[in-house]
Write an enzyme that holds these catalytic residues in place. Structure first.
Site, short mmCIF file in Angstrom:
data_model
loop_
_atom_site.label_atom_id
_atom_site.label_comp_id
_atom_site.label_asym_id
_atom_site.label_seq_id
_atom_site.Cartn_x
_atom_site.Cartn_y
_atom_site.Cartn_z
N ARG A 138 0.85 -1.17 0.00
CA ARG A 138 0.00 0.00 0.00
C ARG A 138 0.90 1.24 0.00
O ARG A 138 1.96 1.24 0.62
CB ARG A 138 -0.92 0.02 1.23
N GLU B 80 -3.78 8.12 -5.21
CA GLU B 80 -3.92 7.47 -6.52
C GLU B 80 -5.14 8.00 -7.25
O GLU B 80 -6.20 8.15 -6.62
CB GLU B 80 -4.03 5.95 -6.34
N HIS C 44 -0.87 0.84 -9.97
CA HIS C 44 -1.55 -0.12 -9.10
C HIS C 44 -2.09 -1.30 -9.92
O HIS C 44 -3.29 -1.60 -9.89
CB HIS C 44 -2.69 0.55 -8.34
#
Length: 350
Positions: A256, A285, A304
């Site tokens: 993360r 993000e 991601h």
């Protein structure tokens, strides 16, 4: 995969149905709310055979939860569940279509009897392959070759071997173990960091206690973050920790973004405190366009996507379907999350 079928089930699917939508249903048939972002999950036929399904967006989640037994959080980046949770008068189980549950957990859910499960097992091998790819890319300077190719520049360089390099994988759950297997097979010497220290681990050999991370992190060429985001791991890689890295070390983060204090990492990369980084997750993000990470020659940025391979969405639905069939038959659920630790019970992590 063969999915058990429910019999005698009347199926209705709606975008958002009223709380009495179960009227006339078979008593054994659960009602499932699917939280999505405007795009329904694929391959839902078996789910719709097993249950009444209500499809909801963030805006309609609260009105859809009344009378529902199960919530399938397909939109795993959403934080809408906490706001709608008070409307969940019969909810017994929440399944999230991700390995991480940090965006989902909140105090009322932790203190409730609602069971939480995740999608552990779907992402292990793909994320391990991503980590191995980034290790090779950094060692072989492939990102520089791509930049030079864009400008049609022929610039000979020497690169590094990865055989014999030392890697520390922070997080010893299934993803961390898959990473250790891949890196070991490629010739790296790999150890882990988890909640407790132990020797003779089948995948890591040796596991350091996470509380001793600052003492050992300087021994490694690659530090890989694969830990869940919890109160104890948030901001674990900060300026103080980065100062203990080898100047030649690279940081790889597939866990993360909030595991790392991003401003401290940028400063360390600029100062040469560490040699480089491969980052698939970020504290914000999408990564903002003005982030200096975009422009750094020693940084690999990906959006991601380390665990997202062809067919992954169908696999996520298949896992939920298997669990739903078990739920309907009063069998034990797979991947039950310890809501206070933030990961699956029995899965050793940091």
């Amino acid at each position: 995969m063969s999915i058990p079928r429910a019999t005698g089930v009347v199926v209705r699917t709606t975008e958002h149905a009223p709380a009495n939508a179960k009227a006339g249903m078979n008593a054994s048939s659960p009602t499932v709310v699917v939280l999505h972002d405007g795009n329904h999950p694929p391959a839902m036929t078996d789910v719709e055979r097993l249950a009444t399904v209500r499809y909801a967006t963030e805006d309609t989640l609260a009105e859809s939860l009344g009378g529902a037994d199960v919530l399938f959080v397909w939109h795993f980046l959403s934080e809408a569940v906490s706001e709608a949770f008070s409307a969940a008068d019969e909810l017994r189980w929440i399944h999230v279509a991700s390995a991480g549950v940090d965006r989902l957990l909140f105090d009322a859910l932790r203190d409730s009897e609602v069971v939480v499960t995740n999608s552990r097992g779907i992402f292990d091998r793909p994320m391990a392959e991503y980590v191995l790819t980034t290790v090779l890319a950094l060692a072989k300077d492939l990102h520089t070759s791509v930049r030079l190719q864009d400008h049609k520049r022929w610039q000979h360089r020497e690169t590094e071997r990865i055989e014999g390099k030392k890697a520390l994988v922070v997080g010893t759950g299934p993803i961390g173990r898959a990473i250790a297997t891949q890196l070991s097979a490629a010739g790296l010497s790999v150890v882990g960091a988890g909640r407790t220290s132990r020797a003779e681990d089948p995948d890591f050999g040796y596991v350091h206690a996470s509380e001793a991370l600052h003492e050992v992190v300087g021994e490694f060429d690659y530090v890989v973050l694969a830990a869940p985001l919890t109160e104890s791991t948030r901001g674990m890689i900060d300026a103080e920790m980065l100062a203990r890295f080898r100047p030649s070390a690279r940081l790889i983060n597939v866990g993360r973004g909030q595991l790392v204090v991003q401003e401290d990492l940028v400063e360390a990369l600029v100062a040469g405190t560490i040699a480089g980084a491969a980052l698939d997750v970020f504290d914000v993000e999408p990564l903002p366009e003005d982030s200096p990470l975009w422009e750094m020659d020693n940084v690999l940025v990906s959006p991601h996507m380390s665990g997202d391979t062809l067919g992954w969405t169908e696999e996520l639905v298949a896992l939920f379907t298997t669990n739903l069939a078990g739920y309907a038959a009063d069998d034990r659920l797979r991947n039950v999350v310890d809501k206070h630790r933030g990961y699956v019970s029995g899965s050793e992590s940091i």
